[in-house]
Design a protein around this motif. Sequence first.
Motif, PDB file in Angstrom:
ATOM      1  N   GLU A 257      -3.117  14.164   3.731  1.00 23.63           N
ATOM      2  CA  GLU A 257      -2.537  15.143   2.804  1.00 23.63           C
ATOM      3  C   GLU A 257      -1.493  14.483   1.916  1.00 23.63           C
ATOM      4  O   GLU A 257      -0.781  13.574   2.331  1.00 23.63           O
ATOM      5  N   ALA A 258      -1.407  14.987   0.685  1.00 23.18           N
ATOM      6  CA  ALA A 258      -0.319  14.599  -0.217  1.00 23.18           C
ATOM      7  C   ALA A 258      -0.227  13.083  -0.376  1.00 23.18           C
ATOM      8  O   ALA A 258       0.812  12.462  -0.143  1.00 23.18           O
ATOM      9  N   THR A 259      -1.362  12.498  -0.737  1.00 22.05           N
ATOM     10  CA  THR A 259      -1.427  11.039  -0.865  1.00 22.05           C
ATOM     11  C   THR A 259      -1.955  10.640  -2.237  1.00 22.05           C
ATOM     12  O   THR A 259      -2.858  11.282  -2.774  1.00 22.05           O
ATOM     13  N   PHE A 260      -1.372   9.576  -2.741  1.00 20.89           N
ATOM     14  CA  PHE A 260      -1.833   8.951  -3.989  1.00 20.89           C
ATOM     15  C   PHE A 260      -2.384   7.582  -3.630  1.00 20.89           C
ATOM     16  O   PHE A 260      -1.706   6.780  -2.982  1.00 20.89           O
ATOM     17  N   LEU A 261      -3.616   7.341  -4.037  1.00 27.39           N
ATOM     18  CA  LEU A 261      -4.325   6.130  -3.646  1.00 27.39           C
ATOM     19  C   LEU A 261      -4.554   5.253  -4.869  1.00 27.39           C
ATOM     20  O   LEU A 261      -4.911   5.753  -5.937  1.00 27.39           O
ATOM     21  N   THR A 262      -4.375   3.960  -4.705  1.00 26.62           N
ATOM     22  CA  THR A 262      -4.759   3.018  -5.767  1.00 26.62           C
ATOM     23  C   THR A 262      -5.727   2.002  -5.179  1.00 26.62           C
ATOM     24  O   THR A 262      -5.443   1.401  -4.141  1.00 26.62           O
ATOM     25  N   VAL A 263      -6.855   1.834  -5.839  1.00 27.53           N
ATOM     26  CA  VAL A 263      -7.863   0.867  -5.410  1.00 27.53           C
ATOM     27  C   VAL A 263      -7.943  -0.224  -6.472  1.00 27.53           C
ATOM     28  O   VAL A 263      -8.203   0.061  -7.648  1.00 27.53           O
ATOM     29  N   GLU A 264      -7.700  -1.454  -6.071  1.00 32.04           N
ATOM     30  CA  GLU A 264      -7.716  -2.562  -7.034  1.00 32.04           C
ATOM     31  C   GLU A 264      -8.195  -3.817  -6.338  1.00 32.04           C
ATOM     32  O   GLU A 264      -7.634  -4.191  -5.297  1.00 32.04           O
ATOM     33  N   LYS A 265      -9.201  -4.438  -6.881  1.00 28.61           N
ATOM     34  CA  LYS A 265      -9.740  -5.676  -6.347  1.00 28.61           C
ATOM     35  C   LYS A 265      -9.999  -5.583  -4.838  1.00 28.61           C
ATOM     36  O   LYS A 265      -9.631  -6.493  -4.082  1.00 28.61           O
ATOM     37  N   GLY A 266     -10.548  -4.481  -4.415  1.00 33.09           N
ATOM     38  CA  GLY A 266     -10.910  -4.326  -3.018  1.00 33.09           C
ATOM     39  C   GLY A 266      -9.777  -3.873  -2.120  1.00 33.09           C
ATOM     40  O   GLY A 266      -9.988  -3.559  -0.954  1.00 33.09           O
ATOM     41  N   GLY A 267      -8.581  -3.832  -2.647  1.00 32.28           N
ATOM     42  CA  GLY A 267      -7.448  -3.390  -1.840  1.00 32.28           C
ATOM     43  C   GLY A 267      -7.123  -1.934  -2.101  1.00 32.28           C
ATOM     44  O   GLY A 267      -7.214  -1.464  -3.224  1.00 32.28           O
ATOM     45  N   VAL A 268      -6.753  -1.235  -1.030  1.00 28.14           N
ATOM     46  CA  VAL A 268      -6.404   0.177  -1.140  1.00 28.14           C
ATOM     47  C   VAL A 268      -4.941   0.332  -0.763  1.00 28.14           C
ATOM     48  O   VAL A 268      -4.544  -0.044   0.343  1.00 28.14           O
ATOM     49  N   THR A 269      -4.127   0.852  -1.674  1.00 27.41           N
ATOM     50  CA  THR A 269      -2.728   1.113  -1.336  1.00 27.41           C
ATOM     51  C   THR A 269      -2.470   2.608  -1.418  1.00 27.41           C
ATOM     52  O   THR A 269      -3.030   3.310  -2.254  1.00 27.41           O
ATOM     53  N   ARG A 270      -1.626   3.089  -0.525  1.00 26.74           N
ATOM     54  CA  ARG A 270      -1.320   4.509  -0.440  1.00 26.74           C
ATOM     55  C   ARG A 270       0.152   4.751  -0.752  1.00 26.74           C
ATOM     56  O   ARG A 270       1.003   3.925  -0.464  1.00 26.74           O
ATOM     57  N   ARG A 271       0.387   5.943  -1.231  1.00 28.93           N
ATOM     58  CA  ARG A 271       1.752   6.346  -1.521  1.00 28.93           C
ATOM     59  C   ARG A 271       1.773   7.855  -1.371  1.00 28.93           C
ATOM     60  O   ARG A 271       0.794   8.535  -1.653  1.00 28.93           O
ATOM     61  N   GLU A 272       2.866   8.385  -0.912  1.00 27.16           N
ATOM     62  CA  GLU A 272       2.978   9.836  -0.814  1.00 27.16           C
ATOM     63  C   GLU A 272       2.919  10.445  -2.213  1.00 27.16           C
ATOM     64  O   GLU A 272       3.436   9.860  -3.163  1.00 27.16           O
ATOM     65  N   PHE A 273       2.262  11.584  -2.319  1.00 22.81           N
ATOM     66  CA  PHE A 273       2.185  12.249  -3.624  1.00 22.81           C
ATOM     67  C   PHE A 273       3.013  13.525  -3.589  1.00 22.81           C
ATOM     68  O   PHE A 273       2.831  14.368  -2.707  1.00 22.81           O
ATOM     69  N   ALA A 274       3.910  13.671  -4.544  1.00 19.40           N
ATOM     70  CA  ALA A 274       4.703  14.895  -4.645  1.00 19.40           C
ATOM     71  C   ALA A 274       4.843  15.262  -6.112  1.00 19.40           C
ATOM     72  O   ALA A 274       5.137  14.398  -6.946  1.00 19.40           O
ATOM     73  N   PRO A 275       4.602  16.523  -6.444  1.00 22.54           N
ATOM     74  CA  PRO A 275       4.765  16.961  -7.836  1.00 22.54           C
ATOM     75  C   PRO A 275       6.173  16.652  -8.351  1.00 22.54           C
ATOM     76  O   PRO A 275       7.139  16.635  -7.566  1.00 22.54           O
TER      77      PRO A 275
END
Lengths: 278, 278, 278, 278
Positions: A257-275
């Motif tokens: 829940e409430a996650t922002f994902l970035t996918v780049e060159k095979g790597g996945v990074t997560r960050r909490e997402f809040a308006p």
Amino acid sequence: MCRWLAYSGGALPLNELIYNTQHSLVEQSLDARISTQTTNGDGFGVGWYDHCEFPGLYKETRPAWNDANLEDLCVHTRSPMFLAHIRAATGTAIQRTNSHPFRYGRWLFCHNGLIHGFSTLRRELAVRLSPDLFLHMTGTTDSELMFLLALNYGLQDDVYTGLARMAGAVEELGRANGVEQPLQMTLGVTDGERIYAVRYSSIGKSRSLYHSRSLSAVRDLIPPERRGLLDAFGEEAVTVVSEPLDDLPELWEEVPEATFLTVEKGGVTRREFAPEPP
Amino acid sequence: MCRWLAYSGGALPLNELIYNTQHSLVEQSLDARISTQTTNGDGFGVGWYDHCEFPGLYKETRPAWNDANLEDLCVHTRSPMFLAHIRAATGTAIQRTNSHPFRYGRWLFCHNGLIHGFSTLRRELAVRLSPDLFLHMTGTTDSELMFLLALNYGLQDDVYTGLARMAGAVEELGRANGVEQPLQMTLGVTDGERIYAVRYSSIGKSRSLYHSRSLSAVRDLIPPERRGLLDAFGEEAVTVVSEPLDDLPELWEEVPEATFLTVEKGGVTRREFAPEPP
Amino acid sequence: MCRWLAYSGGALPLNELIYNTQHSLVEQSLDARISTQTTNGDGFGVGWYDHCEFPGLYKETRPAWNDANLEDLCVHTRSPMFLAHIRAATGTAIQRTNSHPFRYGRWLFCHNGLIHGFSTLRRELAVRLSPDLFLHMTGTTDSELMFLLALNYGLQDDVYTGLARMAGAVEELGRANGVEQPLQMTLGVTDGERIYAVRYSSIGKSRSLYHSRSLSAVRDLIPPERRGLLDAFGEEAVTVVSEPLDDLPELWEEVPEATFLTVEKGGVTRREFAPEPP
Amino acid sequence: MCRWLAYSGGALPLNELIYNTQHSLVEQSLDARISTQTTNGDGFGVGWYDHCEFPGLYKETRPAWNDANLEDLCVHTRSPMFLAHIRAATGTAIQRTNSHPFRYGRWLFCHNGLIHGFSTLRRELAVRLSPDLFLHMTGTTDSELMFLLALNYGLQDDVYTGLARMAGAVEELGRANGVEQPLQMTLGVTDGERIYAVRYSSIGKSRSLYHSRSLSAVRDLIPPERRGLLDAFGEEAVTVVSEPLDDLPELWEEVPEATFLTVEKGGVTRREFAPEPP
């Protein structure tokens, strides 16, 4: 409401993910498993990147499962990054301009979910757009408006901020109009280099979202007869999906829940997402 | 740009005017004579009144000339008042929601022409709509927006005023944005009781518009073999058309520039049309 | 595979049965209950009788559940006899000419089921058609070919015989080509006066088929708030359906295996159905 | 009736010929110059060869001029050989399966013209097909049947003979049924290696057909600002077209009556075409 997938990795024929997997996106159009609706037959779209400046788009109003053109396109098109979406409408017209993904320059955007109370909020949200972005509104969905708002709030400079301010605008405006939990969404956004994805809802119970584990990491876990396909993906291949493409749970990781994902060159990074405030 | 026709009179099968005349609307879809474009193949629509509270609508994206459903509908539907339109798009998407006529309650509306500089003016025009009317915007044409603006300015209470204020708003906003002659239009509007029509353009050279002369008056002028059809129309039958439906000029009267027409119970009244401050 | 309904009785707005019942045909397009497939989204069609010589047809390729034109047509059209069908394709193209019902003069025909081994049998079945009937073949389904074969074998003179000889031809030809149980069908056939229906399969396990019990008989069994609708049907109203339109089992009678049904003036007569030599 | 183009040469984005030329195929869909009909709006199709075993196909029912998907496909697809067709129907349904080109294995086929008396001849022509080819008939046009007949008569082994026997069959059968001059055609046929084209009609007044002169030969004749495009074609580029793609007559050579053309590696060879006994 809808189902979608994004792929980033070695150039792959689109049909490998859209048609050929055990529980492919096209199969989900007829029979989704963990969706609020099993049928996603109100149109579809696929966008892909290649040698051209802008991504290609193919969008239709018919169900994905019975479109012969889609099958040919997916067999004949190879791409290192693509975004596909099947639609279950929530009240707006079945027309190509309401099919996802939406395109703006290099950007593609798709959405699963809805804005609750959209009939009340539509005008107020739309008037926040700059004239240029307002003109770019070619359909009538909440989804397209969310994309244009995010662009309005700077998505092209900072994806996280653009999306967070869009979410903030929807929630602020919703609450001002008596809709306590207006936003329900998973989002897929691409620019040809990265996949961005969000899982968020005002109520804290968002639509499902998964991504594949790093292929190199899962390679040994999966049956030998399927490894060929993985190899074809390239070492950096990642897919982000509304629901897993097969029955191998070890291949898929649920996005919290409430996650922002970035996918780049095979790597996945997560960050909490809040308006954020718009 | 487009071609349209409106009929009011005795209940008539729709196909008599849409298919069976010498130069029918369906023929005009393939080969219009006095239009700026000979092909009007970007969708069509027909709205008709009957025993129901609201008029029926059939709108499609394909050319009228090759739609088998339209032919069956027109053969099987009799109506004392209907409005049909064939579209030649001017930049907006080919989708049902962009086909005319547009419906609001008992009202139908169609348009031939365009707003020059619409890309500049769209947002400014749209924000003048009330939230309810904004929500009712299901397509993306200048035409639909003109209808919603006229409703916004009171069309349901006073058709002339609603349309004149809409025209005033378009011209005022256009000129404020450097578009000197923004408006080009013929309009067809119906409420089930009357046909209203306008021929107007900022530049004073409007798209063509005609109405049939009173049938009782022209009866003796026309060949005996065609009188049967006229009889079927009823004594009060009137048609308003973008271009004549046959090669009998004595049957058709050109509507002058800057004119507002009201058709009621077989009578046609004219009034000068001039935009008013919104 | 598909779902269909036929109605005969007092003139009724089509939407009462196609949209407004508890488990309407449109709902079945998205979520059929006792079908081999829950989704019937590969096009649809409706044919209706009125004052015209031939029945009207509206057929489309999109799912019934998202077609705004269908809804308007059904609201605005009243008919004492109509036949509607939603399609789940079994391998042939999604195109209007493959949507049911099929029309020939005053006759309408629809089918749920399939011919097993149709790819092997298609040419052999087609060449049995007279040149006129061969030319009338506008699509590529097994269903349309079954209709044309029945016409070829005299359906217009004697419906039972035409259908029985068609079934005989399919079974004879199937078995000659190694397909032991080639035929699976429920059929709906109308001529504007009567509904004919068949439930039959070579294997003896046919697709489901029901008809409403005589309305006058069931009137007291059903809730008062639904009686108004029944009254509207007229005393002679009968519906034949692939699956019940509501959760009131007492309203519906299952048609037995291998049965030929005739509905006329509110009366339902049954006869055993058995294929005959072509 | 229709218009088409075939290209063979260096890999070219499809849009260069289909959209970007002075009088492109898409423009011809709205406004053909030397056709029997100016509007070719009854669907279209494009087939292209690439790394896959079979050519790709995109076929639609809408007019080419208003299909956004076609534009994206043509911008994003590069191919060394493609075949595109815009349709003006001559009585058969507007559906994807009636759009050209037709595909069989590696082969693509398109047609401009018609079989006179097709309604009389359809069954007799169709029954000449083998069961396999009969099954492959997915539409209802005379054109598709001509392709299947040519396949039936050996097109895959010897293109000339297959087409000549097909033409012979049509003429023989036509004359046996009172149609003296049954055949009117230009044909485009490709197998990924060569373009074959025919201009022929029973009456000796065939639809127009042209091919580009050798590019290396015409290079100096044309304006410098257009040479870049020619260079992109490669030295071996040849196009075969229903009508010239621009106003440079020196670029185009009319194909004589009763001619069979073979295009291979930039070379164009001609041979007289005459029907042969089937």
